[in-house]
Design a protein around this motif. Sequence first.
Motif: not given
Lengths: 244, 547
Positions: B439-446, B458-470, B494-496, B507-508
């Motif tokens: 998974s990834f996040l990309y931000r265009s600063k400009l 493995p981010y189908s569950h909200s629990q995992d998504r929340k962890r990744l976002l943190r 331990s997860h990613e 990126a994860a």
Amino acid sequence: MSAARSASPAGAASSSSAAAAAAAAAAQANLKPIQVKLVLLGEAAVGKSSLVLRFVNNEFQENKEPTIGAAFLTQKCKLDDKIIKFEIWDTAGQERFHSLAPMYYRNAQAAVVAYDLTKPASLEKAKAWVKELQRQANPNIVIALVGNKLDLASTARGVSTEEAQAYANESGLLFLEASAKTGEFVMDIFTEIAKKIPLDTLAAARQRTGLTSGGGAGGASSSGRVDLNQNPANSQGADGNCAC
Amino acid sequence: MDGRPAAAAAATPAAAAAASAASATSGPARAGEAEQARPASNEYPVEDAARLLGDCAVCSDSDDDGDVGSDGDGASPGADQDERHLAAASESATGLVAAREATRSALSLLEEDALPSNRGGYQRKHGNQGPNSPLWRAHKKHFFILSAAGKPIYTRYGDETKLSSFIGVIHALISFYAEDDDALRSMRAGGHLFVFVTKGPLYLVAVSCTGESEIQARDVPPAPLRRQLSILYDQITLTLTSTQLHRIFEQRVNYDLRNLLAGTEIFMDSLCKSFQRNAGLFLESTWCLRMPARMRDRISRTLVDAAPPKQLLFGLLFAGDKLVTFLRPRNYTIHPSDVSLLLNMILSSSAFRTVESWTPVCLPQFNNRGFLHAYVCFLSADVCLALLSAEKDAFFALSAYKRAVLDAFESADLVATLEDAMRAGPYSVLELGIPGLRSFLYRSKLLGQYTEPIPVSPYSHSQDRKRLLRLFQHAHEICQRRPVPSKFVCFATSHETVVTGSSETFAAFGPLVPKDTALAAMAELDRWIRRNEDTLFMTQSASLTMS
């Protein structure tokens, strides 16, 4: 009175065609819709939006979320041989929006001041609104005091019909108890208002000033301009910050 | 759910404070963790707090009492389980009598606690809970807002009135330092991190046991929570303007601000939920609908051709929760944080859905001292037009403009086009075909915009998504540090494994990914973004001239 059923005034896809259709119907009957500006006032959570939703869409939503600012809706009605287009400002009841109210009642020909008949405090708030309207609104404004939540009257009534009726009589208001939930007496609110408004004078006044022009579909958009022109002219009164 | 013990004993933040108080008075233990606190005077406030807490602190300080855990926003733990925890915690700490009492009262309260409260029609989940409710204690992250006089203004969970004694304790803690012109910034108690922010006349407090990135709970800086509190403050500004907020408290220190904020709980609650879902809030960026650039241009042109009235300041077109395009005058722009707040307001309440709305809003980044007026109307179930004006009488002009836009959209079938783009827009990381990339996040600063793929395993569950976002949030914090620590930042849990790129890419990968694989993937991700830049982002927004 039967509401000449027009589509939801949400401004969504159907609204302009519905307006056109209704305008065409009006033309057929050799009539132009008479615009009536109506404002809804009252404490938060007494059911103002629910009353309008029942009137306009014949719907009811349990646990409706609070109105933000104000919502604008329209509905056409037929009364005897006239077509009336209600332009409704459904205002939010929260305290911070109070200072915006003059903007909505300033040019209104009618006001519905609602209270919750299970909550005596909401009647007090309604009385304050009536006082403000009588002091500051158009002197000929038709005011209807409406006790909503009639469906709860048998179990939780907090304001007696007599008390509210007596107050309405002494203040010269129309008075009804209604239920947006069951729909009981909701149409009557608007019918009674329509009966009490001097529609002929209104229509004549519009024609004199040439604000209702043309027939057919054009009518709808030109009527949109009516309000636009009227607003700035009357806006000097309420400058300053919006909320409080 | 992370496996970390969530400190059942210190389940109430208040109790945790007391626990910390206990250790602070008995020894050096955690006292030093209060930033900027002078060690010498540190004991008094906490002692006071402990005394103030009194009966509130039925539980005391055994840190490893099992997992009340559960994610605060997700499921509420079953009643039996809560009772057990509460009982266990209590018995280990205080006398049996007190424990039984607490259990009994908790049980009698439980039914009511589980019900939503009704705030003028808004069914507020968790809105009935009080400080003695196990349900309330089980939430992992709390937010409290109070006035400088100690009056409760907002709490994320529960009923402010029921929580007033708890808020009183918070107020006492802050005031103790404030008296000496000092500011309590944060403290840790057991597994809980307390973060305090003073803004204008308000105190904002976050109490979290999420670890807020779960690297090493103790190393995590309070910055993300500070940022979240500041967003909540901005929401209050959006409702009242900063000027009015200050004026109210200058005139009446004791004012109950809830009178003026009534009906906005729904926006605050929705923001709190977004903190763990919406990367745009901490990236201060807008998420645009992915669509062909030609199509976006066509839509922008249609908006301009529909002859915006001179009263229009900003016009924004949203599809679902994403921005399609906006109109702005040549000399002004709208800040992504303001867009986020506006969008949060529009989407969190159903009140906007079926009517034309007209409401004052203050965009804090644009001008926190005055109101703009927002015309909001949904063109279809998902497509929403928001038009902002500085003039409070502009409603009918904007409504007429909306009608013109709608007519133009209908004749060119653009609403359907937008709805198609909404369906086709989201992409998964699998489409990129980059090996190892999860998974990834990309931000265009400009551009102040960001993009992210839809989550897949493995981010189908909200629990995992929340962890990744943190984790991404943590990575973002690291990248904000000056001087920049290094070109790439890479850390593994331990997860990613999370890797940050040269621009703002996060990126994860799997936890055991070799570093060179990850870096190669980052380079390829950059290339993919560059290739797709004009569909992922709104590269130019239509400008309109102010007359």
